[in-house]
Design an enzyme around this catalytic site. Sequence first.
Site, short mmCIF file in Angstrom:
data_model
loop_
_atom_site.label_atom_id
_atom_site.label_comp_id
_atom_site.label_asym_id
_atom_site.label_seq_id
_atom_site.Cartn_x
_atom_site.Cartn_y
_atom_site.Cartn_z
N HIS A 140 0.85 -1.19 0.00
CA HIS A 140 0.00 0.00 0.00
C HIS A 140 0.88 1.23 0.00
O HIS A 140 1.94 1.24 0.61
CB HIS A 140 -0.92 0.02 1.23
CG HIS A 140 -2.09 0.91 1.06
ND1 HIS A 140 -2.03 2.25 1.33
CD2 HIS A 140 -3.33 0.66 0.59
CE1 HIS A 140 -3.20 2.79 1.05
NE2 HIS A 140 -4.01 1.86 0.59
N ASP A 184 -8.02 -5.33 -0.55
CA ASP A 184 -8.45 -6.17 -1.66
C ASP A 184 -8.16 -7.65 -1.45
O ASP A 184 -8.74 -8.48 -2.15
CB ASP A 184 -7.78 -5.71 -2.96
CG ASP A 184 -8.32 -4.37 -3.41
OD1 ASP A 184 -9.54 -4.28 -3.56
OD2 ASP A 184 -7.54 -3.43 -3.58
C1 LIG Z 1 -0.64 -0.66 -3.93
C2 LIG Z 1 0.62 -0.40 -4.76
C3 LIG Z 1 0.18 0.05 -6.17
C4 LIG Z 1 1.40 0.73 -4.09
O1 LIG Z 1 2.37 1.07 -4.99
P1 LIG Z 1 3.62 2.02 -4.65
O2 LIG Z 1 3.40 2.78 -3.40
O3 LIG Z 1 3.89 2.77 -5.90
O4 LIG Z 1 4.76 0.98 -4.34
P2 LIG Z 1 5.73 0.34 -5.40
O5 LIG Z 1 4.98 -0.36 -6.46
O6 LIG Z 1 6.72 1.40 -5.82
O7 LIG Z 1 6.46 -0.72 -4.49
C5 LIG Z 1 7.56 -0.45 -3.60
C6 LIG Z 1 8.38 -1.73 -3.49
O8 LIG Z 1 7.60 -2.77 -2.90
C7 LIG Z 1 7.39 -3.84 -3.83
N1 LIG Z 1 5.97 -4.19 -3.82
C8 LIG Z 1 4.93 -3.35 -3.57
N2 LIG Z 1 3.78 -4.03 -3.67
C9 LIG Z 1 4.11 -5.28 -3.99
C10 LIG Z 1 3.36 -6.43 -4.23
N3 LIG Z 1 2.03 -6.38 -4.15
N4 LIG Z 1 3.98 -7.58 -4.53
C11 LIG Z 1 5.32 -7.62 -4.60
N5 LIG Z 1 6.11 -6.54 -4.39
C12 LIG Z 1 5.50 -5.40 -4.09
C13 LIG Z 1 7.74 -3.26 -5.19
O9 LIG Z 1 8.17 -4.24 -6.10
C14 LIG Z 1 8.82 -2.28 -4.84
O10 LIG Z 1 10.01 -2.99 -4.62
P3 LIG Z 1 11.41 -2.41 -5.15
O11 LIG Z 1 11.58 -1.12 -4.45
O12 LIG Z 1 12.37 -3.49 -4.77
O13 LIG Z 1 11.22 -2.25 -6.63
C15 LIG Z 1 1.50 -1.65 -4.83
O14 LIG Z 1 1.80 -2.10 -3.54
C16 LIG Z 1 0.85 -2.74 -5.66
O15 LIG Z 1 0.99 -2.75 -6.89
N6 LIG Z 1 0.12 -3.70 -5.00
C17 LIG Z 1 -0.59 -4.73 -5.72
C18 LIG Z 1 -1.90 -4.17 -6.27
C19 LIG Z 1 -2.91 -3.97 -5.19
O16 LIG Z 1 -3.12 -4.81 -4.33
N7 LIG Z 1 -3.57 -2.79 -5.24
C20 LIG Z 1 -4.63 -2.46 -4.32
C21 LIG Z 1 -4.20 -1.39 -3.38
S1 LIG Z 1 -5.39 -1.13 -2.09
#
Ligand SMILES: CC(C)(COP(=O)(O)OP(=O)(O)OC[C@H]1O[C@@H](n2cnc3c(N)ncnc32)[C@H](O)[C@@H]1OP(=O)(O)O)[C@@H](O)C(=O)NCCC(=O)NCCS
Length: 371
Positions: A257, A308
């Site tokens: 998140h 989710d």
């Molecule tokens: C929610 C979300 C979009 C937040 O994104 P964000 O704040 O931009 O975080 P990032 O995508 O930059 O992730 C930061 C790090 O954690 C990792 N990470 C974050 N969520 C992850 C996940 N669900 N699975 C695996 N790794 C994850 C990323 O790969 C990244 O690692 P790195 O720095 O080694 O590259 C992201 O956690 C995600 O894509 N989750 C899955 C989708 C989801 O469940 N969305 C509903 C949100 S309520």
Amino acid sequence: MVKAGLEDIVAAESSICDVDGTAGRLIYRGYDIHDLAENSTFEEVIYLLWFGQLPTKSELDKLTKDLNSNRALPKPVIDALHNYPKKALPMEVLRTAVSMLSMYDPDGDDNSIPASTRKATRLMAQFPTIVAYWDCIRNGRDLKAPKEDLTIAANFLYMLKGETPDEVSTKSLDIALILHADHELNASTFAGRVAAATLTDMYSAVVAAIGTLKGPLHGGANQEVIKMLIEINDPEKAKAYVEKKLAEHQKMMGFGHRVYKTEDPRAHHLRIMSEELGKRLKDERWYKMSREIEEVVFKQKGLYANVDFYSASVYYMLGIPIDLFTPIFAISRMSGWAAHILEQLSNNRLIRPRADYTGARNLKYAAITSR
Ligand SMILES: CC(C)(COP(=O)(O)OP(=O)(O)OC[C@H]1O[C@@H](n2cnc3c(N)ncnc32)[C@H](O)[C@@H]1OP(=O)(O)O)[C@@H](O)C(=O)NCCC(=O)NCCS
């Protein structure tokens, strides 16, 4: 310096919702989400979000009456639903039907706060009808007229399945609707506020929000979670499945998140519901798989389940079709979108940030024949 994804940028003052990502707390208008999930109803929460305080009995009765009497769709909108391609995604249908509804709203182009509040009430009432009717239409089932004596949760399940739901199903969905109702400046709410700040209408702002919620990084994640659980199908296989995915650097849907650095407080309630529904159905597969996945993802990546993750198994065990999971999120979030759009309108300034230009400069135009 540019913060990618506007991370931690404060873009509005708001008295609607507070997310404390460090403490794992979520507050609507001063009330902790745990308190609301345990004691309130979705209708009360709508009132709270829109009007700033919990309703008195007569205030709640009035809002409930307004919501329940506005559920029917205009005939041309129902006719249009019948004409959509049967393979249309429910989120596409919701987005398109909401856009169409704006042309039938009795308040027309009156975008004052009272008219926008009435438009929000109609949208709140009609969202579940659109979603349930679409599922009936695409599957060739008869449409059930909405029942005014049922709550939003009960009436939605009734229109979707054609029979009055049991108390456990209704209560489970009602709590899920409370939990998803608002979440500060999440992507779809921000999109809605950006649109509203141009002084466009409630419908246009809500259409922007629906389109934004649809994405798999936002509301679309719950559908991806259940697809994963169905693919695994056996708690014994969950650990190896997740380890392989993480080794391949794939994202685990339903985890991580932007704001929460600890457990998402909404996940707590949905986890309990997932376990209870599994016991009731005498099929604890979905809950057990989810627990297994949660443990491995936390051990290996330090990531917590978000809203989710467990909503996926909860909706699945309620017998809801998978591609309706995100529309259900939208039904709930409509309450928060409206609260934010009304708040934006009540103290508006155009939202217009800047970009840090990184492109070329001082190029000279060359005629197309000489490029
Ligand atoms: C929610 C979300 C979009 C937040 O994104 P964000 O704040 O931009 O975080 P990032 O995508 O930059 O992730 C930061 C790090 O954690 C990792 N990470 C974050 N969520 C992850 C996940 N669900 N699975 C695996 N790794 C994850 C990323 O790969 C990244 O690692 P790195 O720095 O080694 O590259 C992201 O956690 C995600 O894509 N989750 C899955 C989708 C989801 O469940 N969305 C509903 C949100 S309520």
